[in-house]
Design a protein around this motif. Structure first.
Motif, short mmCIF file in Angstrom:
data_model
loop_
_atom_site.label_atom_id
_atom_site.label_comp_id
_atom_site.label_asym_id
_atom_site.label_seq_id
_atom_site.Cartn_x
_atom_site.Cartn_y
_atom_site.Cartn_z
N ALA A 210 -3.67 -36.50 9.50
CA ALA A 210 -4.67 -36.42 10.58
C ALA A 210 -3.99 -36.50 11.95
O ALA A 210 -4.32 -35.75 12.88
CB ALA A 210 -5.70 -37.53 10.43
N MET A 211 -3.03 -37.40 12.07
CA MET A 211 -2.30 -37.54 13.35
C MET A 211 -1.57 -36.23 13.69
O MET A 211 -1.67 -35.73 14.82
CB MET A 211 -1.29 -38.69 13.24
CG MET A 211 -0.39 -38.85 14.45
SD MET A 211 0.90 -40.08 14.16
CE MET A 211 2.06 -39.14 13.14
N GLU A 212 -0.88 -35.66 12.70
CA GLU A 212 -0.13 -34.41 12.96
C GLU A 212 -1.09 -33.29 13.36
O GLU A 212 -0.80 -32.51 14.27
CB GLU A 212 0.68 -33.98 11.72
CG GLU A 212 1.80 -34.94 11.33
CD GLU A 212 2.94 -35.01 12.35
OE1 GLU A 212 2.84 -34.37 13.42
OE2 GLU A 212 3.91 -35.75 12.10
N MET A 213 -2.24 -33.22 12.69
CA MET A 213 -3.19 -32.14 13.02
C MET A 213 -3.78 -32.34 14.42
O MET A 213 -4.00 -31.37 15.15
CB MET A 213 -4.30 -32.05 11.97
CG MET A 213 -3.82 -31.38 10.69
SD MET A 213 -5.10 -31.30 9.41
CE MET A 213 -6.33 -30.22 10.15
N CYS A 214 -4.05 -33.57 14.80
CA CYS A 214 -4.56 -33.84 16.15
C CYS A 214 -3.51 -33.41 17.19
O CYS A 214 -3.84 -32.72 18.17
CB CYS A 214 -4.88 -35.32 16.33
SG CYS A 214 -6.41 -35.82 15.59
N LEU A 215 -2.27 -33.80 16.96
CA LEU A 215 -1.22 -33.49 17.94
C LEU A 215 -1.01 -31.98 18.04
O LEU A 215 -0.89 -31.43 19.15
CB LEU A 215 0.09 -34.21 17.57
CG LEU A 215 0.01 -35.75 17.67
CD1 LEU A 215 1.29 -36.39 17.13
CD2 LEU A 215 -0.26 -36.21 19.10
N GLU A 216 -1.01 -31.30 16.88
CA GLU A 216 -0.85 -29.83 16.90
C GLU A 216 -1.99 -29.16 17.67
O GLU A 216 -1.80 -28.15 18.33
CB GLU A 216 -0.90 -29.27 15.47
CG GLU A 216 0.39 -29.42 14.72
CD GLU A 216 0.17 -29.16 13.23
OE1 GLU A 216 -0.79 -28.46 12.84
OE2 GLU A 216 0.98 -29.70 12.44
N ALA A 217 -3.18 -29.71 17.56
CA ALA A 217 -4.35 -29.11 18.24
C ALA A 217 -4.33 -29.40 19.74
O ALA A 217 -5.14 -28.83 20.49
CB ALA A 217 -5.64 -29.64 17.61
N GLY A 218 -3.45 -30.31 20.16
CA GLY A 218 -3.38 -30.64 21.59
C GLY A 218 -4.25 -31.83 21.99
O GLY A 218 -4.48 -32.06 23.18
N VAL A 219 -4.71 -32.60 20.99
CA VAL A 219 -5.50 -33.80 21.29
C VAL A 219 -4.56 -34.86 21.87
O VAL A 219 -3.48 -35.11 21.31
CB VAL A 219 -6.15 -34.36 20.00
CG1 VAL A 219 -6.86 -35.68 20.26
CG2 VAL A 219 -7.10 -33.33 19.40
#
Ligand SMILES: Cc1cc2nc3c(=O)[nH]c(=O)nc-3n(C[C@H](O)[C@H](O)[C@H](O)COP(=O)(O)OP(=O)(O)OC[C@H]3O[C@@H](n4cnc5c(N)ncnc54)[C@H](O)[C@@H]3O)c2cc1C
Length: 450
Positions: free
Chosen positions: A112-121
């Protein structure tokens, strides 16, 4: 009137402001933030703990429920991608034809953390929302407390995914807790993990004794332990028991780690620190009685050891917004359709009885499903607040279904997408064009009906 202190303080306002500020990084907040950021919104995710996942990681859950049945897949978009990436990462496995996913809680937090960071969150961990600054119908800013002090954050849209509805509570909006009749809420549970279980021996015993059915198998053992004076937890059987697919560990059925959802505390409120403290004390003691029960009564568990007790008790139910529409269990069982549907589901309505002991379960037949409308995520009072997660506007029974992650996550994708649209159009969140919201969700792979 209790004695009051007057407390005034000038609070610095953070320089950066956002399109969407998501408060609470549990299953709902993660999906809402990713959805908003992918739609181009400058998105902040504020989380009290040091990782993402909420009850799913901090309180250590291990299962996303079924997503396929009778040719219908009810979860797509961000949550489906999250589950697939957790499997590809190596800390989750898909089970059975209905596509339930067993996972290691730390894998959920990590992917979840990696996906948030990739999305620019932008992530702001170790940061606790404490209050709202209201200007008329709008939240103009929120107050966040950190080790470095308190400050205010501005955003066009705020999204309450705190699980307990902290934002709408502090904003003074109407909400309900528990059953209509008496306010009683579902019990809380501190799950725990035991390792070195011979699961093959356990499964063979379940097969032999009760034809493979876990519920009657445990009911018999618990009844025996109660009769022996060795079991005092108010439960007739564990809610669930399952093998945990830890990252880096090859599944060995003769020596594996098992999740146990079986402590139970009734009559306490998960939004009250005094009650929560008592609940932690009671369930932390129960863990050791249940550990002894497993070793002494359950085949396959004789040589197990206690491998993990999470740092927080799991809360099933606290505040539910009274929003534009209150979704009811009747709406769900009758399959009521809404023109502003943002998510669909067929997970069982799973209400743990407020007195403990048993569970009230309502299943959906193959082909049946319920719909969740956007109007349950918005308030009558505020123009820039959207709510996601287990605190949305539903009744006590409907919460039994909405609270599970295969529902909180798709609904939250709807919430985050709507937040991004409202920020882009600079409109009231209640005026987000439904066709634009639904087209965007479908374009992004979400499922909103059949
Ligand atoms: C014992 C138990 C077993 C369960 N088993 C399952 C299961 O097997 N499968 C399933 O799908 N569901 C299960 N559930 C239900 C499910 O886990 C939760 O309902 C769901 O995870 C709720 O997600 P959420 O995002 O709404 O809230 P939460 O997971 O509670 O997330 C809220 C987040 O907001 C943060 N937060 C709260 N207040 C603040 C604040 N003031 N400032 C900043 N951050 C804040 C919290 O730290 C947390 O990270 C279970 C629940 C329990 C208690």
């Amino acid at each position: 009137m209790p004695e009051l202190y007057e407390y005034k303080r000038n609070t610095p306002v953070a320089e950066e402001s956002y399109d969407v500020a998501v408060i609470g990084g549990g299953s709902a907040g993660i999906c809402a933030a990713i959805a908003a950021a992918r739609e181009g919104a400058k998105t902040l995710l504020i989380e009290d703990t040091g990782w993402l996942g909420g009850i799913g990681s901090t309180c250590a859950m291990v299962e996303f429920g079924p997503v396929y049945r009778a040719g219908l897949r009810v979860v797509g978009g961000v949550p489906q991608e999250l589950m697939e990436r957790m499997i590809a990462f190596g800390g989750a496995v898909r089970l059975g034809e209905e596509g339930s996913t067993m996972f290691a809680p730390e894998t959920f937090a990590h992917v979840a953390m990696e996906m948030c960071l990739e999305a620019g969150v932008k992530l702001m961990l170790h940061s606790r929302f404490i209050d709202c600054i209201l200007e008329g119908e709008r939240i103009s800013g929120i107050l966040v407390d950190t080790k470095g002090g308190m400050f205010a954050i501005r955003s066009k849209v705020f999204l309450d995914s705190t699980g307990d509805g902290d934002v709408f509570f502090r904003a003074g909006l109407p909400f309900k807790m528990g059953r209509d009749a008496d306010g009683a809420m579902q019990p809380m549970t501190l799950v725990f993990f035991v390792n070195n279980v011979n699961y093959a021996v356990y499964e063979a015993a379940v097969q032999r004794e009760t034809g493979g059915k876990m519920i009657p198998f445990f009911e018999k053992l618990v009844a025996k332990a109660k009769a022996d004076g060795n079991f005092h937890v108010p439960i007739s059987r564990p809610g669930s028991v399952g093998v945990v697919p830890r990252y880096g560990r090859i599944h060995d059925p003769e020596s594996c780690e098992v999740f146990v959802n079986s402590t139970n505390v009734v009559g306490k409120c998960g939004a009250d620190a005094k009650d929560l403290t008592e609940a932690e004390i009671i369930t932390r003691r129960q863990v050791y009685e249940l550990y002894a029960f497993l070793k002494d009564y359950v085949p396959g568990f004789a040589d197990c050891y206690l491998s993990h007790v999470p740092n927080a008790i799991g809360v099933r139910e606290t505040r539910r917004l009274t929003g534009r529409y209150v979704l009811t269990a009747k709406d769900m069982v009758t399959g009521k359709r809404f023109c502003d549907t943002v998510a669909v589901g067929f997970n069982t309505i799973d209400v743990h009885q407020v007195a403990g002991e048993d569970f009230d379960l309502t299943d959906f037949a193959p082909g049946e499903y319920y719909s969740v409308p956007y109007r349950c995520l918005v308030t009558n009072e505020l123009s820039n607040l959207i709510v996601a997660g287990r605190c949305i506007s539903v009744d006590h029974e409907a919460l039994g279904a909405v609270r599970v992650m295969v529902n909180t996550m798709p609904i939250a994708e709807g919430a985050g997408t709507a937040a991004a649209i409202a920020a882009k159009l600079s409109c009231d969140v209640r005026d987000v064009p439904v066709d634009m919201l639904q087209e965007t969700l479908v374009k992004n792979g979400a499922v909103i009906g059949f």
